[in-house]
Design a protein around this motif. Sequence first.
Motif, PDB file in Angstrom:
ATOM      1  N   LEU A  55       2.018 -33.605  54.163  1.00 57.93           N
ATOM      2  CA  LEU A  55       1.144 -32.877  55.068  1.00 57.93           C
ATOM      3  C   LEU A  55       1.509 -33.119  56.529  1.00 57.93           C
ATOM      4  CD1 LEU A  55      -2.367 -33.215  53.389  1.00 57.93           C
ATOM      5  CD2 LEU A  55      -0.957 -31.158  53.589  1.00 57.93           C
ATOM      6  N   ALA A  56       1.995 -34.329  56.839  1.00 56.15           N
ATOM      7  CA  ALA A  56       2.424 -34.608  58.209  1.00 56.15           C
ATOM      8  C   ALA A  56       3.614 -33.724  58.588  1.00 56.15           C
ATOM      9  CB  ALA A  56       2.778 -36.085  58.352  1.00 56.15           C
ATOM     10  N   VAL A  57       4.579 -33.589  57.680  1.00 54.96           N
ATOM     11  CA  VAL A  57       5.733 -32.724  57.941  1.00 54.96           C
ATOM     12  C   VAL A  57       5.283 -31.274  58.083  1.00 54.96           C
ATOM     13  CG1 VAL A  57       7.888 -31.832  56.982  1.00 54.96           C
ATOM     14  CG2 VAL A  57       7.352 -34.267  56.772  1.00 54.96           C
ATOM     15  N   LEU A  58       4.388 -30.835  57.200  1.00 52.69           N
ATOM     16  CA  LEU A  58       3.912 -29.458  57.260  1.00 52.69           C
ATOM     17  C   LEU A  58       3.186 -29.186  58.577  1.00 52.69           C
ATOM     18  CD1 LEU A  58       3.642 -26.795  55.688  1.00 52.69           C
ATOM     19  CD2 LEU A  58       1.476 -27.649  54.783  1.00 52.69           C
ATOM     20  N   ALA A  59       2.399 -30.161  59.034  1.00 53.29           N
ATOM     21  CA  ALA A  59       1.664 -29.975  60.291  1.00 53.29           C
ATOM     22  C   ALA A  59       2.599 -29.849  61.477  1.00 53.29           C
ATOM     23  CB  ALA A  59       0.698 -31.142  60.499  1.00 53.29           C
ATOM     24  N   VAL A  60       3.738 -30.555  61.436  1.00 51.37           N
ATOM     25  CA  VAL A  60       4.684 -30.515  62.548  1.00 51.37           C
ATOM     26  C   VAL A  60       5.353 -29.144  62.661  1.00 51.37           C
ATOM     27  CG1 VAL A  60       6.885 -31.436  63.386  1.00 51.37           C
ATOM     28  CG2 VAL A  60       5.113 -32.992  62.566  1.00 51.37           C
ATOM     29  N   VAL A  61       5.723 -28.550  61.531  1.00 48.51           N
ATOM     30  CA  VAL A  61       6.486 -27.298  61.565  1.00 48.51           C
ATOM     31  C   VAL A  61       5.607 -26.066  61.459  1.00 48.51           C
ATOM     32  CG1 VAL A  61       8.489 -28.428  60.553  1.00 48.51           C
ATOM     33  CG2 VAL A  61       6.872 -27.265  59.059  1.00 48.51           C
ATOM     34  N   SER A  62       4.316 -26.251  61.169  1.00 49.68           N
ATOM     35  CA  SER A  62       3.470 -25.103  60.859  1.00 49.68           C
ATOM     36  C   SER A  62       2.522 -24.779  62.009  1.00 49.68           C
ATOM     37  CB  SER A  62       2.645 -25.378  59.599  1.00 49.68           C
ATOM     38  OG  SER A  62       1.666 -24.383  59.410  1.00 49.68           O
ATOM     39  N   SER A  63       2.578 -23.550  62.458  1.00 47.58           N
ATOM     40  CA  SER A  63       1.559 -23.032  63.362  1.00 47.58           C
ATOM     41  C   SER A  63       1.080 -21.659  62.912  1.00 47.58           C
ATOM     42  CB  SER A  63       2.103 -22.943  64.794  1.00 47.58           C
ATOM     43  OG  SER A  63       3.228 -22.072  64.845  1.00 47.58           O
ATOM     44  N   HIS A  64       1.921 -20.937  62.165  1.00 47.79           N
ATOM     45  CA  HIS A  64       1.579 -19.586  61.733  1.00 47.79           C
ATOM     46  C   HIS A  64       1.766 -19.387  60.232  1.00 47.79           C
ATOM     47  CE1 HIS A  64       2.180 -19.049  66.068  1.00 47.79           C
ATOM     48  NE2 HIS A  64       1.457 -17.951  65.974  1.00 47.79           N
ATOM     49  N   ASP A 112       8.664 -18.903  51.329  1.00 46.47           N
ATOM     50  CA  ASP A 112       7.616 -19.857  51.679  1.00 46.47           C
ATOM     51  C   ASP A 112       7.431 -20.880  50.569  1.00 46.47           C
ATOM     52  OD1 ASP A 112       7.191 -18.258  53.929  1.00 46.47           O
ATOM     53  OD2 ASP A 112       5.599 -17.117  52.960  1.00 46.47           O
ATOM     54  N   LEU A 113       7.387 -20.392  49.343  1.00 47.11           N
ATOM     55  CA  LEU A 113       7.192 -21.280  48.196  1.00 47.11           C
ATOM     56  C   LEU A 113       8.345 -22.262  48.059  1.00 47.11           C
ATOM     57  CD1 LEU A 113       5.626 -22.106  45.688  1.00 47.11           C
ATOM     58  CD2 LEU A 113       6.842 -20.323  44.423  1.00 47.11           C
ATOM     59  N   LEU A 114       9.574 -21.812  48.339  1.00 43.94           N
ATOM     60  CA  LEU A 114      10.723 -22.714  48.269  1.00 43.94           C
ATOM     61  C   LEU A 114      10.560 -23.864  49.249  1.00 43.94           C
ATOM     62  CD1 LEU A 114      13.560 -23.470  47.301  1.00 43.94           C
ATOM     63  CD2 LEU A 114      14.492 -21.916  49.038  1.00 43.94           C
ATOM     64  N   GLY A 115      10.080 -23.566  50.458  1.00 43.35           N
ATOM     65  CA  GLY A 115       9.861 -24.630  51.429  1.00 43.35           C
ATOM     66  C   GLY A 115       8.859 -25.657  50.942  1.00 43.35           C
ATOM     67  N   ILE A 116       7.763 -25.198  50.329  1.00 43.57           N
ATOM     68  CA  ILE A 116       6.752 -26.120  49.808  1.00 43.57           C
ATOM     69  C   ILE A 116       7.310 -26.921  48.636  1.00 43.57           C
ATOM     70  CG2 ILE A 116       4.518 -26.231  48.641  1.00 43.57           C
ATOM     71  CD1 ILE A 116       4.347 -25.763  51.621  1.00 43.57           C
ATOM     72  N   ALA A 117       8.105 -26.273  47.773  1.00 44.15           N
ATOM     73  CA  ALA A 117       8.706 -26.987  46.646  1.00 44.15           C
ATOM     74  C   ALA A 117       9.643 -28.093  47.132  1.00 44.15           C
ATOM     75  CB  ALA A 117       9.459 -25.999  45.746  1.00 44.15           C
ATOM     76  N   LEU A 118      10.412 -27.819  48.178  1.00 43.80           N
ATOM     77  CA  LEU A 118      11.271 -28.849  48.763  1.00 43.80           C
ATOM     78  C   LEU A 118      10.429 -29.968  49.380  1.00 43.80           C
ATOM     79  CD1 LEU A 118      13.943 -26.572  50.468  1.00 43.80           C
ATOM     80  CD2 LEU A 118      14.412 -28.241  48.662  1.00 43.80           C
ATOM     81  N   LEU A 119       9.342 -29.594  50.028  1.00 39.62           N
ATOM     82  CA  LEU A 119       8.484 -30.581  50.683  1.00 39.62           C
ATOM     83  C   LEU A 119       7.845 -31.530  49.672  1.00 39.62           C
ATOM     84  CD1 LEU A 119       7.409 -31.507  53.394  1.00 39.62           C
ATOM     85  CD2 LEU A 119       5.568 -29.829  53.181  1.00 39.62           C
ATOM     86  N   ALA A 120       7.609 -31.046  48.451  1.00 40.80           N
ATOM     87  CA  ALA A 120       7.032 -31.896  47.410  1.00 40.80           C
ATOM     88  C   ALA A 120       7.979 -33.016  46.996  1.00 40.80           C
ATOM     89  CB  ALA A 120       6.656 -31.052  46.188  1.00 40.80           C
ATOM     90  N   VAL A 178      13.571 -24.895  56.181  1.00 45.87           N
ATOM     91  CA  VAL A 178      13.110 -23.640  55.565  1.00 45.87           C
ATOM     92  C   VAL A 178      11.781 -23.194  56.160  1.00 45.87           C
ATOM     93  CG1 VAL A 178      12.356 -22.577  53.404  1.00 45.87           C
ATOM     94  CG2 VAL A 178      14.364 -24.071  53.423  1.00 45.87           C
ATOM     95  N   LEU A 179      10.816 -24.139  56.267  1.00 45.37           N
ATOM     96  CA  LEU A 179       9.486 -23.772  56.739  1.00 45.37           C
ATOM     97  C   LEU A 179       9.472 -23.431  58.227  1.00 45.37           C
ATOM     98  CD1 LEU A 179       7.361 -26.382  54.768  1.00 45.37           C
ATOM     99  CD2 LEU A 179       7.551 -23.922  54.328  1.00 45.37           C
ATOM    100  N   ALA A 180      10.317 -24.093  59.021  1.00 49.66           N
ATOM    101  CA  ALA A 180      10.392 -23.747  60.442  1.00 49.66           C
ATOM    102  C   ALA A 180      10.917 -22.318  60.611  1.00 49.66           C
ATOM    103  CB  ALA A 180      11.283 -24.741  61.180  1.00 49.66           C
ATOM    104  N   ARG A 181      11.873 -21.947  59.795  1.00 44.86           N
ATOM    105  CA  ARG A 181      12.408 -20.576  59.849  1.00 44.86           C
ATOM    106  C   ARG A 181      11.330 -19.569  59.456  1.00 44.86           C
ATOM    107  NH1 ARG A 181      14.830 -17.480  55.790  1.00 44.86           N
ATOM    108  NH2 ARG A 181      16.257 -15.857  56.532  1.00 44.86           N
ATOM    109  N   ARG A 182      10.574 -19.869  58.390  1.00 44.92           N
ATOM    110  CA  ARG A 182       9.506 -18.971  57.979  1.00 44.92           C
ATOM    111  C   ARG A 182       8.380 -18.928  59.027  1.00 44.92           C
ATOM    112  NH1 ARG A 182      10.587 -15.238  55.987  1.00 44.92           N
ATOM    113  NH2 ARG A 182       8.484 -14.890  55.153  1.00 44.92           N
ATOM    114  N   ASN A 183       8.096 -20.079  59.629  1.00 43.11           N
ATOM    115  CA  ASN A 183       7.050 -20.123  60.652  1.00 43.11           C
ATOM    116  C   ASN A 183       7.435 -19.257  61.843  1.00 43.11           C
ATOM    117  OD1 ASN A 183       4.494 -21.573  61.583  1.00 43.11           O
ATOM    118  ND2 ASN A 183       5.883 -22.031  63.272  1.00 43.11           N
ATOM    119  N   ALA A 184       8.713 -19.295  62.207  1.00 44.57           N
ATOM    120  CA  ALA A 184       9.178 -18.453  63.312  1.00 44.57           C
ATOM    121  C   ALA A 184       9.028 -16.978  62.964  1.00 44.57           C
ATOM    122  CB  ALA A 184      10.638 -18.782  63.630  1.00 44.57           C
ATOM    123  N   ALA A 185       9.301 -16.614  61.706  1.00 44.64           N
ATOM    124  CA  ALA A 185       9.149 -15.220  61.290  1.00 44.64           C
ATOM    125  C   ALA A 185       7.691 -14.784  61.365  1.00 44.64           C
ATOM    126  CB  ALA A 185       9.680 -15.042  59.862  1.00 44.64           C
TER     127      ALA A 185
END
Length: 456
Positions: free
Chosen positions: A164-173, A371-379, A422-429
Amino acid sequence: MTDRTPPPNRSRPAAARLFSRSSWPEARHLADVLRTETVGGALLLLGAVLALTWANSPWADSYTRLGQWQPWPGGARWHLDLDLATWAADGLLAIFFFVVGLELKREFVAGELRDPRRAALPVVAALGGMLVPALIYVAVVLTAGGEGLRGWAIPTATDIAFALAVLAVVSSHLPQGLRAFLLTLAVVDDLFAITIIAVFYTADFHPVPLVAALAPIGLFALLVQRGRSWWWALIPLAVAAWALVHASGVHATVAGVLLGFTVPVLTTRRRAGAAQTDGRPPANGDTGGLAAHLEHRWRPVSAGFAVPIFALFAAGVTLRGTDLGALVTNPVVIAIVAGLVLGKSIGIFGSTYLLARFTRAELDEDITWSDLLGIALLAGVGFTVSLLIGDLAFGVGSTADDRVKAAVLAGSVISAGLAATVLARRNAAYRRVAERERLDADGDGVPDVYQRKGDG
């Protein structure tokens, strides 16, 4: 596989949506957890970095002596003559697992897992995310001769605080559904991890103390079911239950989960059937049972103290004088890293894809497979429970234990890095789409769902 999804066919029966937006109470709870666990993840990282620095400094001997110090040498009669590192793993982590027990109970009674159809996805994803890493570990170790098979469960766990800490850093959108899925997945993952610890990593089992532990657990349950939150009664009962479970040979953290399961989640009004199902926030007094009260009190203790202190004692792998070439080619190290990085992502992504492929379930229209791939990697960020299982499998302070720590740290860092990319790229999109919608001059109010699906 492409990210673009055709427009939904309105004539066919409504399909079950995967990762659909949570209800208002769920969203509110999720926001609270994200704030606390993000801070906890930072403290956990700080504890791990401090441990690594201290263990590889000129003062490494003091780090070792501190972990081996026995604060109560006279506790042998009660199997409590434990060193400080073991107290952190067996004692402080019981607080962490108590909070996990409260979270599990909440999810099954009032959360995502109360509906079997909605529960199917995180359960299947968690199973896939544990089975595939275990199979990869076993395959690698067997290929190398079979030594170290006892550690098969090490790469099966996800560390929710780090993730969740990693997700919070890269996630805004990023869509809220991704955060909800990660949290629910981690809760189910913890349930399976607890089961694995209790069943496969229990040594020298003594049934009498375990049966005796039912008495303080029963009294604890009686008090909390009647709404009594007397700390002067609940804490001694919890400590007694913990000590008896520890003396039985079952890992003492299981006591924390059992105690958490006894706490009621719903208030009397909700249990009487007053819950609303239309997605609106329920009236005051419908939610917020004793479980929410105790979780609010103990989650900061767990995330801010118990888990970081455990990390301080568990992550101190010494690399001075280590043959790094032999370390990175060690079968156990390769198996753990491959299990975390490849096994978790393949297991979670693959099981979710198969569920969507062979059932009527489909992704929520706000979420893509990228998006799901990013979460799967994060797990694949496994730390707290992975290190705990490593200690149970190979013993604290052993040569294999140092290899396990190094492998868990390496696998977690690699998984976090790949997921963040992966998630930073999706967040930018998603941010670009949000900006275009904000600057929409025609004001037609038509959401650009399909552009969002293919963007990025």
